[in-house]
Design a protein around this motif. Structure first.
Motif, PDB file in Angstrom:
ATOM      1  N   LYS A   1     -15.043   4.673  73.351  1.00 22.11           N
ATOM      2  CA  LYS A   1     -15.509   5.827  72.576  1.00 22.11           C
ATOM      3  C   LYS A   1     -17.030   5.835  72.508  1.00 22.11           C
ATOM      4  O   LYS A   1     -17.662   6.880  72.680  1.00 22.11           O
ATOM      5  N   ALA A   2     -17.630   4.681  72.278  1.00 26.10           N
ATOM      6  CA  ALA A   2     -19.092   4.601  72.220  1.00 26.10           C
ATOM      7  C   ALA A   2     -19.709   4.992  73.559  1.00 26.10           C
ATOM      8  O   ALA A   2     -20.719   5.705  73.605  1.00 26.10           O
ATOM      9  N   ALA A   3     -19.108   4.540  74.656  1.00 27.80           N
ATOM     10  CA  ALA A   3     -19.614   4.881  75.985  1.00 27.80           C
ATOM     11  C   ALA A   3     -19.479   6.379  76.246  1.00 27.80           C
ATOM     12  O   ALA A   3     -20.395   7.011  76.784  1.00 27.80           O
ATOM     13  N   GLU A   4     -18.347   6.954  75.856  1.00 26.39           N
ATOM     14  CA  GLU A   4     -18.141   8.398  76.039  1.00 26.39           C
ATOM     15  C   GLU A   4     -19.168   9.199  75.250  1.00 26.39           C
ATOM     16  O   GLU A   4     -19.683  10.210  75.740  1.00 26.39           O
ATOM     17  N   GLU A   5     -19.486   8.763  74.050  1.00 25.41           N
ATOM     18  CA  GLU A   5     -20.470   9.462  73.240  1.00 25.41           C
ATOM     19  C   GLU A   5     -21.847   9.389  73.878  1.00 25.41           C
ATOM     20  O   GLU A   5     -22.601  10.370  73.859  1.00 25.41           O
ATOM     21  N   LYS A   6     -22.192   8.244  74.462  1.00 24.56           N
ATOM     22  CA  LYS A   6     -23.483   8.118  75.139  1.00 24.56           C
ATOM     23  C   LYS A   6     -23.551   9.040  76.350  1.00 24.56           C
ATOM     24  O   LYS A   6     -24.559   9.693  76.584  1.00 24.56           O
ATOM     25  N   VAL A   7     -22.471   9.085  77.125  1.00 24.98           N
ATOM     26  CA  VAL A   7     -22.439   9.952  78.302  1.00 24.98           C
ATOM     27  C   VAL A   7     -22.551  11.415  77.875  1.00 24.98           C
ATOM     28  O   VAL A   7     -23.244  12.203  78.506  1.00 24.98           O
ATOM     29  N   ALA A   8     -21.902  11.763  76.790  1.00 17.16           N
ATOM     30  CA  ALA A   8     -21.931  13.145  76.317  1.00 17.16           C
ATOM     31  C   ALA A   8     -23.327  13.562  75.882  1.00 17.16           C
ATOM     32  O   ALA A   8     -23.647  14.749  75.860  1.00 17.16           O
ATOM     33  N   GLN A   9     -24.176  12.599  75.570  1.00 14.33           N
ATOM     34  CA  GLN A   9     -25.519  12.903  75.101  1.00 14.33           C
ATOM     35  C   GLN A   9     -26.528  13.087  76.235  1.00 14.33           C
ATOM     36  O   GLN A   9     -27.677  13.419  75.994  1.00 14.33           O
ATOM     37  N   ILE A  10     -26.117  12.868  77.478  1.00 12.66           N
ATOM     38  CA  ILE A  10     -27.040  13.039  78.606  1.00 12.66           C
ATOM     39  C   ILE A  10     -27.431  14.497  78.685  1.00 12.66           C
ATOM     40  O   ILE A  10     -26.601  15.400  78.666  1.00 12.66           O
ATOM     41  N   THR A  11     -28.735  14.742  78.769  1.00 14.03           N
ATOM     42  CA  THR A  11     -29.228  16.119  78.828  1.00 14.03           C
ATOM     43  C   THR A  11     -29.480  16.521  80.281  1.00 14.03           C
ATOM     44  O   THR A  11     -29.823  15.696  81.126  1.00 14.03           O
ATOM     45  N   LEU A  12     -29.309  17.787  80.566  1.00 13.43           N
ATOM     46  CA  LEU A  12     -29.495  18.318  81.913  1.00 13.43           C
ATOM     47  C   LEU A  12     -30.645  19.314  81.915  1.00 13.43           C
ATOM     48  O   LEU A  12     -30.883  20.020  80.933  1.00 13.43           O
ATOM     49  N   ASP A  13     -31.351  19.392  83.053  1.00 11.01           N
ATOM     50  CA  ASP A  13     -32.409  20.388  83.180  1.00 11.01           C
ATOM     51  C   ASP A  13     -31.808  21.703  83.661  1.00 11.01           C
ATOM     52  O   ASP A  13     -30.588  21.832  83.795  1.00 11.01           O
ATOM     53  N   ALA A  14     -32.646  22.689  83.949  1.00 11.39           N
ATOM     54  CA  ALA A  14     -32.183  24.014  84.359  1.00 11.39           C
ATOM     55  C   ALA A  14     -31.389  23.965  85.660  1.00 11.39           C
ATOM     56  O   ALA A  14     -30.553  24.834  85.921  1.00 11.39           O
ATOM     57  N   LYS A  15     -31.626  22.953  86.497  1.00  8.72           N
ATOM     58  CA  LYS A  15     -30.913  22.835  87.765  1.00  8.72           C
ATOM     59  C   LYS A  15     -29.641  22.003  87.632  1.00  8.72           C
ATOM     60  O   LYS A  15     -28.975  21.717  88.609  1.00  8.72           O
ATOM     61  N   GLY A  16     -29.337  21.570  86.408  1.00 17.61           N
ATOM     62  CA  GLY A  16     -28.152  20.770  86.186  1.00 17.61           C
ATOM     63  C   GLY A  16     -28.324  19.301  86.485  1.00 17.61           C
ATOM     64  O   GLY A  16     -27.347  18.567  86.566  1.00 17.61           O
ATOM     65  N   GLN A  17     -29.568  18.880  86.650  1.00 16.40           N
ATOM     66  CA  GLN A  17     -29.847  17.470  86.928  1.00 16.40           C
ATOM     67  C   GLN A  17     -30.095  16.716  85.621  1.00 16.40           C
ATOM     68  O   GLN A  17     -30.732  17.246  84.715  1.00 16.40           O
ATOM     69  N   PRO A  18     -29.622  15.481  85.534  1.00 16.35           N
ATOM     70  CA  PRO A  18     -29.859  14.691  84.319  1.00 16.35           C
ATOM     71  C   PRO A  18     -31.355  14.465  84.114  1.00 16.35           C
ATOM     72  O   PRO A  18     -32.077  14.147  85.051  1.00 16.35           O
ATOM     73  N   THR A  19     -31.814  14.661  82.889  1.00 14.42           N
ATOM     74  CA  THR A  19     -33.227  14.451  82.574  1.00 14.42           C
ATOM     75  C   THR A  19     -33.407  13.254  81.654  1.00 14.42           C
ATOM     76  O   THR A  19     -34.521  12.867  81.360  1.00 14.42           O
ATOM     77  N   GLY A  20     -32.357  12.713  81.187  1.00 16.62           N
ATOM     78  CA  GLY A  20     -32.427  11.585  80.257  1.00 16.62           C
ATOM     79  C   GLY A  20     -31.307  11.722  79.255  1.00 16.62           C
ATOM     80  O   GLY A  20     -30.348  12.453  79.468  1.00 16.62           O
ATOM     81  N   ALA A  21     -31.484  11.073  78.159  1.00 17.91           N
ATOM     82  CA  ALA A  21     -30.465  11.118  77.125  1.00 17.91           C
ATOM     83  C   ALA A  21     -31.131  11.386  75.799  1.00 17.91           C
ATOM     84  O   ALA A  21     -32.270  10.995  75.567  1.00 17.91           O
ATOM     85  N   LYS A  22     -30.435  12.093  74.957  1.00 18.21           N
ATOM     86  CA  LYS A  22     -30.925  12.272  73.599  1.00 18.21           C
ATOM     87  C   LYS A  22     -30.137  11.360  72.688  1.00 18.21           C
ATOM     88  O   LYS A  22     -28.974  11.044  72.987  1.00 18.21           O
ATOM     89  N   PRO A  23     -30.721  10.899  71.616  1.00 20.53           N
ATOM     90  CA  PRO A  23     -29.989   9.992  70.725  1.00 20.53           C
ATOM     91  C   PRO A  23     -28.732  10.649  70.172  1.00 20.53           C
ATOM     92  O   PRO A  23     -28.747  11.815  69.797  1.00 20.53           O
ATOM     93  N   ALA A  24     -27.660   9.911  70.159  1.00 21.78           N
ATOM     94  CA  ALA A  24     -26.427  10.397  69.570  1.00 21.78           C
ATOM     95  C   ALA A  24     -26.574  10.360  68.060  1.00 21.78           C
ATOM     96  O   ALA A  24     -27.320   9.551  67.518  1.00 21.78           O
ATOM     97  N   GLU A  25     -25.885  11.225  67.393  1.00 21.24           N
ATOM     98  CA  GLU A  25     -25.928  11.244  65.925  1.00 21.24           C
ATOM     99  C   GLU A  25     -25.452   9.915  65.384  1.00 21.24           C
ATOM    100  O   GLU A  25     -24.481   9.357  65.865  1.00 21.24           O
ATOM    101  N   GLY A  26     -26.145   9.412  64.399  1.00 20.87           N
ATOM    102  CA  GLY A  26     -25.735   8.176  63.753  1.00 20.87           C
ATOM    103  C   GLY A  26     -26.158   6.933  64.496  1.00 20.87           C
ATOM    104  O   GLY A  26     -25.827   5.841  64.108  1.00 20.87           O
ATOM    105  N   MET A  27     -26.893   7.080  65.592  1.00 19.55           N
ATOM    106  CA  MET A  27     -27.333   5.883  66.330  1.00 19.55           C
ATOM    107  C   MET A  27     -28.780   5.624  66.067  1.00 19.55           C
ATOM    108  O   MET A  27     -29.573   6.340  65.746  1.00 19.55           O
TER     109      MET A  27
END
Length: 79
Positions: free
Chosen positions: A53-79
């Motif tokens: 569950k923790a890993a899934e939440e981290k993956v869900a927080q990965i942000t994408l740019d306008a081209k759909g490419q990963p740009t990094g991750a934003k902190p998950a809530e509560g972390m």
């Protein structure tokens, strides 16, 4: 018993859970030992579930740019 589980990696906990299942499936374990193994297996399963569950939440927080490419991750809530 549960304290040692908290420190296990997902892979180590899963390997131990597989060992527990194998022992229980063998049918050669005395009743009292079966109960102990079942309890440990339940704790190992819960630990693996929490790690996933923790890993899934981290993956869900990965942000994408306008081209759909990963740009990094934003902190998950509560972390």
């Amino acid at each position: 018993m549960a304290d040692d589980i908290k420190t296990l990696s997902f892979e180590d906990a899963l390997a131990q859970l597989e060992q527990v299942v194998t022992q229980l499936d063998s049918g050669d374990v005395p009743l009292e030992k079966s109960i102990e193994l079942y309890a440990r297996g339940a704790k190992l399963k819960d630990h693996c579930d929490a790690k996933l569950k923790a890993a899934e939440e981290k993956v869900a927080q990965i942000t994408l740019d306008a081209k759909g490419q990963p740009t990094g991750a934003k902190p998950a809530e509560g972390m």
